[in-house]
Motif scaffolding. Structure first.
Motif, PDB file in Angstrom:
ATOM      1  N   SER A   1       0.829  -1.211   0.000  1.00  0.00           N
ATOM      2  CA  SER A   1       0.000   0.000   0.000  1.00  0.00           C
ATOM      3  C   SER A   1       0.862   1.259   0.000  1.00  0.00           C
ATOM      4  O   SER A   1       0.437   2.311  -0.482  1.00  0.00           O
ATOM      5  N   ALA A   2       2.071   1.169   0.531  1.00  0.00           N
ATOM      6  CA  ALA A   2       2.951   2.336   0.562  1.00  0.00           C
ATOM      7  C   ALA A   2       3.605   2.582  -0.791  1.00  0.00           C
ATOM      8  O   ALA A   2       4.136   3.659  -1.043  1.00  0.00           O
ATOM      9  N   ILE A   3       3.582   1.589  -1.645  1.00  0.00           N
ATOM     10  CA  ILE A   3       4.357   1.606  -2.889  1.00  0.00           C
ATOM     11  C   ILE A   3       3.493   1.872  -4.111  1.00  0.00           C
ATOM     12  O   ILE A   3       3.916   2.514  -5.065  1.00  0.00           O
ATOM     13  N   ARG A   4       2.267   1.369  -4.058  1.00  0.00           N
ATOM     14  CA  ARG A   4       1.386   1.418  -5.224  1.00  0.00           C
ATOM     15  C   ARG A   4       1.193   2.847  -5.722  1.00  0.00           C
ATOM     16  O   ARG A   4       0.888   3.754  -4.963  1.00  0.00           O
ATOM     17  N   GLY A   5       1.461   3.058  -7.003  1.00  0.00           N
ATOM     18  CA  GLY A   5       1.253   4.369  -7.627  1.00  0.00           C
ATOM     19  C   GLY A   5       2.337   5.390  -7.353  1.00  0.00           C
ATOM     20  O   GLY A   5       2.290   6.504  -7.883  1.00  0.00           O
ATOM     21  N   LYS A   6       3.321   5.015  -6.558  1.00  0.00           N
ATOM     22  CA  LYS A   6       4.354   5.985  -6.178  1.00  0.00           C
ATOM     23  C   LYS A   6       5.582   5.877  -7.081  1.00  0.00           C
ATOM     24  O   LYS A   6       5.803   4.881  -7.765  1.00  0.00           O
ATOM     25  N   ILE A   7       6.414   6.915  -7.017  1.00  0.00           N
ATOM     26  CA  ILE A   7       7.764   6.836  -7.577  1.00  0.00           C
ATOM     27  C   ILE A   7       8.656   6.351  -6.435  1.00  0.00           C
ATOM     28  O   ILE A   7       8.835   7.047  -5.437  1.00  0.00           O
ATOM     29  N   VAL A   8       9.144   5.146  -6.579  1.00  0.00           N
ATOM     30  CA  VAL A   8       9.955   4.525  -5.528  1.00  0.00           C
ATOM     31  C   VAL A   8      11.395   4.993  -5.665  1.00  0.00           C
ATOM     32  O   VAL A   8      11.956   4.988  -6.765  1.00  0.00           O
TER      33      VAL A   8
ATOM     34  N   PRO B   1      13.947  -2.576  -9.882  1.00  0.00           N
ATOM     35  CA  PRO B   1      12.869  -2.178 -10.800  1.00  0.00           C
ATOM     36  C   PRO B   1      11.815  -3.266 -11.010  1.00  0.00           C
ATOM     37  O   PRO B   1      10.617  -2.978 -11.025  1.00  0.00           O
ATOM     38  N   ASP B   2      12.248  -4.500 -11.156  1.00  0.00           N
ATOM     39  CA  ASP B   2      11.283  -5.589 -11.330  1.00  0.00           C
ATOM     40  C   ASP B   2      10.374  -5.700 -10.105  1.00  0.00           C
ATOM     41  O   ASP B   2       9.152  -5.807 -10.216  1.00  0.00           O
ATOM     42  N   ARG B   3      10.982  -5.651  -8.941  1.00  0.00           N
ATOM     43  CA  ARG B   3      10.166  -5.776  -7.711  1.00  0.00           C
ATOM     44  C   ARG B   3       9.207  -4.610  -7.558  1.00  0.00           C
ATOM     45  O   ARG B   3       8.062  -4.770  -7.126  1.00  0.00           O
ATOM     46  N   ALA B   4       9.696  -3.396  -7.911  1.00  0.00           N
ATOM     47  CA  ALA B   4       8.815  -2.220  -7.794  1.00  0.00           C
ATOM     48  C   ALA B   4       7.664  -2.331  -8.787  1.00  0.00           C
ATOM     49  O   ALA B   4       6.521  -1.994  -8.463  1.00  0.00           O
ATOM     50  N   ALA B   5       7.967  -2.803 -10.004  1.00  0.00           N
ATOM     51  CA  ALA B   5       6.912  -2.963 -11.014  1.00  0.00           C
ATOM     52  C   ALA B   5       5.871  -3.979 -10.551  1.00  0.00           C
ATOM     53  O   ALA B   5       4.663  -3.753 -10.653  1.00  0.00           O
TER      54      ALA B   5
ATOM     55  N   ARG C   1       5.008  -4.633  -7.671  1.00  0.00           N
ATOM     56  CA  ARG C   1       4.230  -4.144  -6.531  1.00  0.00           C
ATOM     57  C   ARG C   1       3.457  -2.882  -6.869  1.00  0.00           C
ATOM     58  O   ARG C   1       2.963  -2.197  -5.970  1.00  0.00           O
ATOM     59  N   GLY C   2       3.395  -2.538  -8.165  1.00  0.00           N
ATOM     60  CA  GLY C   2       2.492  -1.458  -8.566  1.00  0.00           C
ATOM     61  C   GLY C   2       3.078  -0.061  -8.514  1.00  0.00           C
ATOM     62  O   GLY C   2       2.334   0.928  -8.604  1.00  0.00           O
ATOM     63  N   ALA C   3       4.402   0.052  -8.386  1.00  0.00           N
ATOM     64  CA  ALA C   3       5.000   1.390  -8.392  1.00  0.00           C
ATOM     65  C   ALA C   3       4.821   2.024  -9.766  1.00  0.00           C
ATOM     66  O   ALA C   3       4.769   1.328 -10.791  1.00  0.00           O
ATOM     67  N   ALA C   4       4.729   3.365  -9.798  1.00  0.00           N
ATOM     68  CA  ALA C   4       4.579   4.079 -11.068  1.00  0.00           C
ATOM     69  C   ALA C   4       5.927   4.188 -11.773  1.00  0.00           C
ATOM     70  O   ALA C   4       5.994   4.225 -13.000  1.00  0.00           O
ATOM     71  N   ALA C   5       6.998   4.245 -11.013  1.00  0.00           N
ATOM     72  CA  ALA C   5       8.346   4.389 -11.568  1.00  0.00           C
ATOM     73  C   ALA C   5       9.325   4.124 -10.430  1.00  0.00           C
ATOM     74  O   ALA C   5       8.921   4.039  -9.255  1.00  0.00           O
ATOM     75  N   ILE C   6      10.584   3.965 -10.783  1.00  0.00           N
ATOM     76  CA  ILE C   6      11.595   3.771  -9.764  1.00  0.00           C
ATOM     77  C   ILE C   6      12.847   4.559 -10.122  1.00  0.00           C
ATOM     78  O   ILE C   6      13.247   4.638 -11.287  1.00  0.00           O
ATOM     79  N   VAL C   7      13.430   5.174  -9.102  1.00  0.00           N
ATOM     80  CA  VAL C   7      14.697   5.906  -9.233  1.00  0.00           C
ATOM     81  C   VAL C   7      15.613   5.343  -8.164  1.00  0.00           C
ATOM     82  O   VAL C   7      15.225   5.283  -6.993  1.00  0.00           O
ATOM     83  N   ILE C   8      16.790   4.914  -8.570  1.00  0.00           N
ATOM     84  CA  ILE C   8      17.720   4.353  -7.584  1.00  0.00           C
ATOM     85  C   ILE C   8      18.950   5.239  -7.430  1.00  0.00           C
ATOM     86  O   ILE C   8      19.289   6.028  -8.314  1.00  0.00           O
ATOM     87  N   ARG C   9      19.610   5.092  -6.278  1.00  0.00           N
ATOM     88  CA  ARG C   9      20.955   5.641  -6.113  1.00  0.00           C
ATOM     89  C   ARG C   9      21.855   4.837  -7.046  1.00  0.00           C
ATOM     90  O   ARG C   9      21.814   3.597  -7.034  1.00  0.00           O
ATOM     91  N   SER C  10      22.644   5.507  -7.849  1.00  0.00           N
ATOM     92  CA  SER C  10      23.535   4.824  -8.779  1.00  0.00           C
ATOM     93  C   SER C  10      24.337   3.754  -8.065  1.00  0.00           C
ATOM     94  O   SER C  10      24.819   3.970  -6.952  1.00  0.00           O
ATOM     95  N   VAL C  11      24.509   2.631  -8.738  1.00  0.00           N
ATOM     96  CA  VAL C  11      25.384   1.594  -8.208  1.00  0.00           C
ATOM     97  C   VAL C  11      26.808   2.008  -8.571  1.00  0.00           C
ATOM     98  O   VAL C  11      27.331   1.672  -9.631  1.00  0.00           O
ATOM     99  N   GLY C  12      27.391   2.822  -7.694  1.00  0.00           N
ATOM    100  CA  GLY C  12      28.701   3.404  -7.946  1.00  0.00           C
ATOM    101  C   GLY C  12      29.236   4.025  -6.680  1.00  0.00           C
ATOM    102  O   GLY C  12      28.491   4.206  -5.710  1.00  0.00           O
TER     103      GLY C  12
END
Lengths: 459, 459
Positions: free
Chosen positions: B144-151, B177-181, B183-194
């Motif tokens: 419920s915290a994730i659905r529709g959000k930009i994670v 990204p797969d897990r966020a998708a 779970r209904g997230a609208a999009a995902i932005v991650i901290r660069s793997v770097g």
């Protein structure tokens, strides 16, 4: 034999200082200085500014948000007479920017427009690149080689502690575009005026002379400049570039200075101005240029106030629109130049440790410079032999002959970050920022309380 | 007591080696190794590739230019059987990419799409950001915290010499990204793997599972991730982001491997495969990932050839389309997996010095690993205790049980540059690259000439 200062009792340090009127406070001053080495007020200031406002280019709504932020923050810190002093200024803003080499090789070149750059057509332009390793080599070339071409100019800037390489190599940016435009170039691309190896080009203002139509003018990063120079060296057919830069001139837009004061007890003794600039280039978040400077002067002024009301008013000048033409410094000079300024100082060279202090004080105040130098030495600051010259935003005061002190910061890393997206909060070393606060606390306290007369002299 | 190797005559070093059949060449091998420390062939290779081709993403016309370049270069170097082996692959390409925080603060966030990211609408999208400091924290949150959000998902990756932090923190990109998708997230932005502090986000592939519709998935730089985390920490109202990512899927496009050989004298002894990948991510010029690897193996193979025809064929595999799904390695395995491979090695971890060697050789060839380790020690390479695991492009061979050797490079700086615009030629330290050539020369020479039987074992 070297005597460690901590082998001397505080009273002995006090007696060693040469101005009797302030000598009794030398121990308090040393204590305030050393306490400031643990300062967190400045770090919080720049963290909050870069987080809550971020980029704040002169003349834009972002700079207006920064002014509102600064007025609120300085009031919350307990400064007096906090206010914005508005002015209008011509405003240029970045548009799209893209470049690529299209022949004989094909590679994108990340590019950024220089401030005041002209625009390409909306669909971009293409042209042959004529390359020069330096501005001198460009100057020596015939007009016929330049006309209609996209001029590339490189340089050999290296990092220096005192930042002097900016003066030496900066003219590629300051003057190259104007000269290329006068000689009929279609556009100009320069090697960034910077010393890093990251693919973030350095922006910064350039200026076209009266009657010269601005041409598109951009900068590429050092790695891209290296790459382009290799292409120019080896290509057996013309190197061609596609270029898109769509900046716009927005006409006159509002900007403003933010002023805050710690009122002094003796209005006849003049005002000590501590300056920084509040605006930043748009690419970074303006942490080192010049959020840090504003943070340092604000934190130090509060520490001086905590030692007791100073004799002289300390006035913070957080100037607007420095990057894009020193409009705030000029406005301050016009509005306040006639006032009695006892001294002016600016912090606008990042967040590195202060390593040197230079003075331009009246001859009768030479004992004051001795006291300041003595109080700064324990935190690693040497007395320089050059005359202080001030910063951009106090240029108008400097030209009027107002006494100056330069607390010179270590700029070894400064031109890695200057005017790039990498000018962000994480680049600040907290202990170095606090050392700045300590040095400014000492200097402002001694200046604001000096019994000597401080006033302008013919510069 | 430590005996310096240079106090022993070459004959004594030769006698100290354990395989009599090769012992008479140990002095020649040491000489070839030390001569390779002054190698310039590899540096020229990667300079030319990055200058004349630059970025070369798998499946694009730029990668086709890189194949043509490599075929021509390897022929000019005198390799035999130089050819491209084409295959088709699904191809994703980057579009526009922009992000900004729009409430309660307003700042741009430079962003880059992850490979296989979905697209936003052409006009972009807006949404509330829900932030997590780690993938584990995300996994623990309710749908419920994730659905529709930009994670937003962060992590705490730090540099490690052996690159092990990529495995530990990479799942934020690989799986987030797969897990966020799902779970209904609208999009995902991650901290660069770097591990750097520059404002160049790190791209890299992500993968959405069967039946999962890709959502827009991007990475922001470490300074921007820090800034966004500060905003999430302090905001008293929802943090909102505007996001534009317009990548496209181009369907099946041509890619290919480039093969080159030094034919051996004994076809029954099997082939030694030295691999790298020719493709790169589009943001940099692919100097360290993996132009350096291709340069090292090509230069070393030529040095082995110069010592006399080897017993075994040395085959260079310059794989296509590694970054975007190891399509070249898979194609090589399908085309050549049934052949007799004596051993496989890959150089694909930058241009840092080799500091460790690991083996996975048949038990009967343990003397060979001793000889290799002995010959590598004088250039600072320690024998590791782990079993070699190979690289991505020889993964198919590794799974078949082909003998492996890992010449492990120092990756302390690798994830400062990996998959960013900063992967450029200037980042290569020439002496370190040459040390790689020396280590590969030793290793390939001993492998290609070993009298032992080398063949696959059940892995």
């Amino acid at each position: 034999m070297i005597k460690s200062p901590w082998t001397l009792p505080a009273a002995a340090i006090a007696l060693a200082l040469s101005a009797p009127a302030f000598a009794q406070d030398a121990a308090a001053l040393a204590q305030a200085r050393d306490a400031a080495l643990a300062d967190t007020v400045a770090l919080d200031f720049v963290e909050d500014l870069t987080t809550e406002v971020g980029p704040r280019q002169g003349g834009t709504e972002a700079e207006a948000r920064a002014r509102d932020w600064a007025v609120a923050r300085l009031r919350a810190m307990g400064f007096a007479n906090v206010r914005a002093e508005p002015f209008m200024m011509p405003t240029w803003v970045r548009g799209e920017e893209r470049a690529s080499i299209i022949a004989p090789y094909r590679q994108p070149l990340p590019i950024t427009a220089l401030g005041n750059s002209g625009a390409t057509p909306a669909a971009g332009m293409e042209g042959e690149v004529i390359g020069f390793r330096s501005l001198a080599e460009f100057d020596a070339a015939p007009d016929s080689a330049i006309r209609g071409k996209i001029v590339y100019i490189g340089h050999a800037m290296r990092a220096t502690q005192d930042g002097s390489s900016y003066g030496a190599f900066g003219p590629v940016r300051f003057n190259g575009p104007d000269r290329a435009a006068r000689r009929g170039a279609a556009a100009i691309v320069i090697r960034s005026v910077g010393t890093d190896s990251h693919r973030n080009p350095h922006t910064g203002n350039t200026n076209f002379g009266e009657g010269v139509t601005p041409i598109p003018a951009g900068a590429i990063s050092n790695p891209d400049a290296d790459n382009l120079e290799r292409m120019l060296d080896r290509a057996t057919s013309p190197v061609r570039m596609r270029l898109l830069l769509t900046p716009r001139n927005m006409g006159q837009q509002p900007s403003g200075n933010v002023i805050a004061e710690i009122p002094g007890s003796d209005p006849s003794a003049g005002v000590v101005v501590a300056a920084c600039h509040l605006d930043s280039w748009d690419l970074g978040t303006g942490a080192i240029d010049d959020g840090a400077g504003c943070a340092i002067i604000a934190a130090a002024a509060k520490r001086v106030e905590a030692m007791g009301q100073p004799r002289r008013t300390i006035r913070l000048l957080m100037a607007g629109a420095e990057e894009v033409g020193v409009w705030g410094g000029r406005a301050y000079g016009e509005a306040h130049g006639a006032e009695h300024h006892a001294a002016a100082l600016e912090s606008d060279f990042g967040a590195g440790r202060i390593w040197r202090v230079d003075f331009r004080l009246p001859g009768a105040a030479s004992a004051l410079s001795d006291r300041i130098a003595t109080a700064l030495a324990p935190i690693g600051i040497a007395r320089g032999r050059e005359a202080a010259s001030g910063g951009a935003d106090i240029g108008a005061l400097a030209r009027l002959g107002v006494p100056l002190i330069d607390l010179q910061q270590d700029g070894s890393d400064y031109f890695n970050l200057h005017h790039t997206p990498d000018d962000t909060f994480d680049k600040i070393v907290p202990a170095d920022l606090a050392q700045n606060v300590a040095a400014w606390t000492v200097t402002l306290a001694l200046l604001a309380n000096a019994p000597e007369t401080l006033d302008r002299e013919a510069p």
